[in-house]
Design a protein around this motif. Structure first.
Motif, PDB file in Angstrom:
ATOM      1  N   UNK A 505       6.954 -21.879 -27.272  1.00 20.83           N
ATOM      2  CA  UNK A 505       6.053 -22.072 -26.134  1.00 20.83           C
ATOM      3  C   UNK A 505       5.379 -23.439 -26.209  1.00 20.83           C
ATOM      4  N   UNK A 506       4.914 -23.773 -27.389  1.00 18.68           N
ATOM      5  CA  UNK A 506       4.230 -25.057 -27.585  1.00 18.68           C
ATOM      6  C   UNK A 506       5.185 -26.234 -27.397  1.00 18.68           C
ATOM      7  N   UNK A 507       6.310 -26.203 -28.070  1.00 19.43           N
ATOM      8  CA  UNK A 507       7.207 -27.361 -28.100  1.00 19.43           C
ATOM      9  C   UNK A 507       7.875 -27.630 -26.763  1.00 19.43           C
ATOM     10  N   UNK A 508       8.073 -26.599 -25.964  1.00 19.95           N
ATOM     11  CA  UNK A 508       8.774 -26.789 -24.690  1.00 19.95           C
ATOM     12  C   UNK A 508       7.827 -27.069 -23.529  1.00 19.95           C
ATOM     13  N   UNK A 509       6.524 -27.093 -23.786  1.00 19.61           N
ATOM     14  CA  UNK A 509       5.564 -27.361 -22.709  1.00 19.61           C
ATOM     15  C   UNK A 509       4.715 -28.599 -22.996  1.00 19.61           C
ATOM     16  N   UNK A 510       3.867 -28.491 -23.981  1.00 21.77           N
ATOM     17  CA  UNK A 510       2.903 -29.553 -24.250  1.00 21.77           C
ATOM     18  C   UNK A 510       3.257 -30.338 -25.511  1.00 21.77           C
ATOM     19  N   UNK A 511       3.770 -29.681 -26.530  1.00 21.14           N
ATOM     20  CA  UNK A 511       3.917 -30.281 -27.850  1.00 21.14           C
ATOM     21  C   UNK A 511       5.009 -31.322 -27.952  1.00 21.14           C
ATOM     22  N   UNK A 512       5.131 -31.857 -29.166  1.00 16.90           N
ATOM     23  CA  UNK A 512       6.146 -32.853 -29.445  1.00 16.90           C
ATOM     24  C   UNK A 512       7.526 -32.222 -29.516  1.00 16.90           C
ATOM     25  N   UNK A 513       8.525 -33.055 -29.299  1.00 15.82           N
ATOM     26  CA  UNK A 513       9.911 -32.582 -29.309  1.00 15.82           C
ATOM     27  C   UNK A 513      10.236 -31.988 -30.677  1.00 15.82           C
ATOM     28  N   UNK A 514      10.872 -30.832 -30.691  1.00 11.38           N
ATOM     29  CA  UNK A 514      11.248 -30.170 -31.937  1.00 11.38           C
ATOM     30  C   UNK A 514      12.681 -30.522 -32.309  1.00 11.38           C
ATOM     31  N   UNK A 515      13.046 -30.192 -33.527  1.00 12.97           N
ATOM     32  CA  UNK A 515      14.439 -30.305 -33.937  1.00 12.97           C
ATOM     33  C   UNK A 515      14.770 -31.562 -34.700  1.00 12.97           C
ATOM     34  N   UNK A 516      16.030 -31.597 -35.163  1.00 11.34           N
ATOM     35  CA  UNK A 516      16.532 -32.698 -35.965  1.00 11.34           C
ATOM     36  C   UNK A 516      17.064 -33.807 -35.057  1.00 11.34           C
ATOM     37  N   UNK A 605       2.089 -48.721 -29.482  1.00 10.27           N
ATOM     38  CA  UNK A 605       1.340 -47.478 -29.339  1.00 10.27           C
ATOM     39  C   UNK A 605       0.979 -47.285 -27.872  1.00 10.27           C
ATOM     40  N   UNK A 606       1.362 -46.137 -27.320  1.00 10.84           N
ATOM     41  CA  UNK A 606       1.061 -45.842 -25.924  1.00 10.84           C
ATOM     42  C   UNK A 606       0.298 -44.516 -25.843  1.00 10.84           C
ATOM     43  N   UNK A 607      -0.197 -44.206 -24.653  1.00  8.43           N
ATOM     44  CA  UNK A 607      -0.826 -42.918 -24.371  1.00  8.43           C
ATOM     45  C   UNK A 607       0.124 -42.142 -23.468  1.00  8.43           C
ATOM     46  N   UNK A 608       0.526 -40.944 -23.913  1.00  5.86           N
ATOM     47  CA  UNK A 608       1.483 -40.182 -23.115  1.00  5.86           C
ATOM     48  C   UNK A 608       0.767 -39.416 -22.004  1.00  5.86           C
ATOM     49  N   UNK A 609       1.535 -38.597 -21.273  1.00  8.79           N
ATOM     50  CA  UNK A 609       0.991 -37.887 -20.112  1.00  8.79           C
ATOM     51  C   UNK A 609      -0.099 -36.898 -20.491  1.00  8.79           C
ATOM     52  N   UNK A 610      -0.121 -36.465 -21.767  1.00  7.96           N
ATOM     53  CA  UNK A 610      -1.150 -35.532 -22.224  1.00  7.96           C
ATOM     54  C   UNK A 610      -2.354 -36.243 -22.838  1.00  7.96           C
TER      55      UNK A 610
END
Length: 800
Positions: A505-516, A605-610
């Motif tokens: 839920x976290x990774x697919x909405x708000x969080x950072x990209x998951x996985x290798x 360094x940037x500021x993302x949409x969140x």
């Protein structure tokens, strides 16, 4: 006049000036500044080409500082040294530090290798955090500008910094030095002693205790920083049989325990006209609006802040074993190196406050653990000097492993609730209400480097030489990335991990990209030739011209994204003149250079949409660095010397598609070109970060005998820089305006230099500057890491 014509005119003027005075080489530490340089004929010996040579014979743009000069003037680390050398800028902030030469360096990401290689006694130290280390018992430091692929390997695409430690000898000698500054409670106690243990066997030991109480007042936490408590120690052994065998073993240990580090001051809050997100486009917004509420924001650099806390802890071991054996008109040299460190860094955004429901003190804490180890082995087979052809053949291998993580606490907003809201339509697992969410991104990278290199000097006559060099490198890497999230602690680490469903839920909405990573292995190979021509106009005047190539391997971002970057390459052209006249009372060095970079690795360094800070990595299509370096040394009489180190630099992106947007460019030309196409602009034509147009230093030293027993020494150093950007976004808000700073030193001591008492004043005019700037979350406010304020220290030392 066009910029190209202006550059060509400057180059032509420099060449005419060189020809008219037949100028020689000089260095950051002039020969006259060297310990024991009692006559104007003393010369500086360097190992820029991995063998001992006079500085004036080396066809390389190089600055040199002796250990004694550094210690006397309290130039105690690389950041301080970089201020005094033209075209050199050093940053020690963010997930990684950065050393830049001629506008080329590596950005702020753990996955980057350094564009400027750092070598200690010939051993490559790959991690950037070595920049923060202090200087201990050094023979000298050599700063080599431009690619140094033949002698110092790949990943020296912008230059090399060679640190040479003091070697043991059969003479009993040493020193003790103590310094204290009441202005910021700085202290520095160091000592070294060495001498014979047996016939041919000698030892040298050294240690250093140093730190400070701090020069920045934190109103929010009611403390001062940086509050450092550091220690370094070294043991060196040498066994030497003249003409037969030379063995050097060195082991270094360092431990840094630094608190309240990276204290940041906030500027552009309230925003200047033209910035902001309010109805009039000039009102405070986001984080800026939040930090104005307590009323402790003064919107200027003045060594007062209300930021969150930060810390830096590092324990490191660095060793080298060097064995040189003569073999029938040749020398076989083996250099074995080992390096290990265990690092833990924390920092808190000064403008982000946690929601009260989270019961946490800060809103965007970051922590970075890192463990790194490397082993290297080099073999060199070198002919003796004096033949028609002098040559060197070599093999090099290194192997390293880096394990590191970026932990981020997302506490300044209820991101758990936001993730749940976005996942409602899919029926995804729910994150508990009012959860302070933290995420960890963990990277594990193995690397090996296999190289073969060769160099030859063809002495076509006593006056004309051709230097040829080449290196072939094959660099293999394997990296993996994992992520996890859950309820976080005060420094952004995951204390209670989410279930797999909640993490999805976290990774697919708000969080950072998951996985290798998509590709977890890569091999980059490159052949890097170079050619250099030298001509001695007279025994004291040498002209040279060179062509060199360089290469830095590709890799992966170790951080919030799945970025993978390709190798970068350079073709560099350089010409110069080194000479001396008036019995070496006047020396100068002039260099003209042009370096063309392809696929330059860049981050910003940037500021993302969140509203979260993150590092973005990309390969810049093309970049260019060109300019002129001028160094002059004058010694009109034995006890007085003047020197100047001045550089003009034109370093630009030629093609930088999909670059990060500025916060808001104020240059009308940039506004017209960038604003319509953000968020994917092309910054082609924009100036490189950490690339001031003008930089350098001017120094003067004078000594006189007060009596038959006492001597007075006076010294001054003025160093300066024009404006330069500190992010790769061509934004004036993240730039450091031009400045000049002054250091002074006065001492009185024995006529034979056995003891000395000195007063060292640094940044006498108290000029406030920053070495790192980045946009704040959800705002156009800018956080600035501020350089040291004015300090006055007392120094007592003795030599034996």
């Amino acid at each position: 006049m066009s910029k190209k014509r202006c550059y060509l005119s400057a180059s032509a003027f420099a060449a005419l000036a060189a020809a008219s005075v037949a100028m020689p080489s000089t260095a950051f530490a002039q020969a006259s500044d060297q310990p024991g340089a009692g006559t104007e004929n003393a010369e500086i010996i360097v190992t820029a080409q991995r063998r001992e040579q006079s500085l004036q014979d080396v066809p390389i743009s190089i600055a040199v500082a002796s250990g004694e000069t550094l210690r006397e003037s309290q130039v105690s680390d690389l950041s301080d040294l970089g201020n005094r050398i033209s075209g050199v800028k050093i940053n020690s902030a963010g997930a990684s530090d950065s050393l830049n030469i001629r506008g080329i360096g590596s950005g702020f990401n753990m996955g980057f290798e350094q564009a400027v290689g750092i070598f200690v006694d010939g051993v490559y130290v790959a991690r950037s955090q070595v920049i923060r280390g202090g200087f201990l018992d050094l023979e000298r430091i050599e700063v080599l500008k431009g690619p140094q692929s033949t002698y110092f390997g790949s990943n020296t695409i912008a230059g090399a910094l060679s640190i040479v430690t003091k070697k043991p000898s059969q003479n009993f000698e040493g020193y003790v030095s103590a310094l204290y500054s009441p202005s910021d409670d700085e202290y520095d106690v160091q000592a070294a002693v060495g001498g014979p243990l047996a016939d041919g066997l000698s030892m040298r030991g050294a240690f250093r205790l140093f730190g400070m109480g701090g020069y920045i007042k934190n109103l929010r936490l009611d403390n001062r920083g940086p509050n450092n408590s550091d220690i370094q120690a070294r043991l060196a052994l040498r066994y030497e049989t003249p003409g037969a065998l030379d063995v050097n073993l060195r082991i270094d240990y360092a431990k840094y325990d630094d608190k309240h580090t990276e204290l940041q001051e906030i500027v552009n809050c309230p925003p200047a006209p033209g910035y902001g997100a309010g109805p009039n486009f000039d009102q405070p917004a986001g984080t800026c609006a939040g930090i104005l509420v307590p009323g402790d924001q003064d919107n200027k650099l003045n060594y007062v802040t209300a930021s969150g806390d930060a810390s830096f802890e590092l324990e490191a071991i660095n060793g080298a074993l060097d064995i040189a054996v003569p073999i029938g008109g040749h020398t076989l040299t083996s250099t074995t190196g080992y390096y290990y460190h265990d690092l833990f860094r924390t920092t808190v955004s000064g403008a982000s406050f946690a929601l009260p429901a989270f019961n946490l003190p800060v809103g965007l804490p970051l922590s970075q653990p890192e463990k790194f180890r490397s082993f290297s082995q080099e073999l060199r087979f070198e002919s003796d000097k004096g033949g028609l052809v002098e040559y060197m053949l070599g093999l090099y291998y290194d192997n390293s492993n880096m394990k590191g993580a970026i932990n981020t606490g997302f506490y300044f907003s209820d991101f758990g609730a936001l993730a749940n809201a976005r996942a409602m339509a899919t029926g995804a697992a729910v994150i508990p209400t009012a959860t302070p969410v933290a995420q960890e991104v963990y990277g594990d990278q193995d690397q090996s480097n296999r190289s073969i290199f060769a160099a030859a000097t063809v002495n076509l006559s006593d006056a004309f030489r051709v230097n040829l060099g080449a290196r072939y490198s094959s660099i293999r890497k394997e990296a993996h990335r994992t992520t996890r999230a859950g309820r976080g602690d005060a420094i952004g680490q995951v204390a209670d991990e989410f279930s797999p469903e909640q993490f999805n839920t976290w990774a697919t909405t708000v969080g950072r990209v998951a996985g290798d990573y998509r590709n977890t292995k890569r091999t980059d190979e490159k052949f890097m030739p170079s050619v250099n021509i030298q001509y001695d106009v007279t025994p004291d005047v040498m002209l040279y011209a060179s062509f060199a190539t360089g290469f830095k391997a590709g890799g992966w971002s170790i951080g919030q994204n799945l970025d993978e970057f390709d190798p970068e390459t350079v073709k560099s052209y350089e010409a110069g003149i080194k000479a001396s006249w008036l019995d070496r009372r006047l020396t100068t060095n002039i260099t003209i250079f042009n370096s063309d970079y392809d696929d330059l690795q860049e981050s910003t360094t940037i500021i993302d949409a969140n509203g979260i800070n993150q590092s973005v990595i990309a390969n810049v299509g093309k970049a260019r660095a060109r300019g002129v370096d001028l160094e002059i040394g004058v010694r009109p009489f034995t006890d007085f010397s003047l020197s100047a180190n001045i550089g003009y630099l034109d370093a630009k992106y030629l093609d930088y598609a999909n670059a990060p947007c500025p916060i808001l460019p104020t240059d009308p030309a940039l506004v017209a070109r960038i604003a319509p196409i953000c968020p994917v602009p092309n910054l082609g034509g924009g100036r490189k970060a950490y690339a001031p147009k003008w930089s350098g230093s001017v120094s003067a030293n004078y000594s006189t005998d007060l009596s038959s027993d006492l001597k007075l020494k006076l010294g001054s150093w003025l160093y300066f820089s024009s404006r330069y950007f500190q992010q790769a976004n061509v934004d004036l808000l993240t730039s450091q305006p031009g400045y000049a700073k002054l250091d002074l030193r006065a001492s009185i001591g024995s006529i034979d230099d056995r003891w000395e008492f000195g007063i060292v004043a640094k940044n006498v005019t108290d000029k406030a500057t920053g070495n790192y700037r980045a946009a704040m979350t959800g705002s156009n406010a800018v956080a600035v890491r501020v350089d040291r304020s004015r300090s006055i220290a007392f120094q007592l030392s003795t030599r034996f």
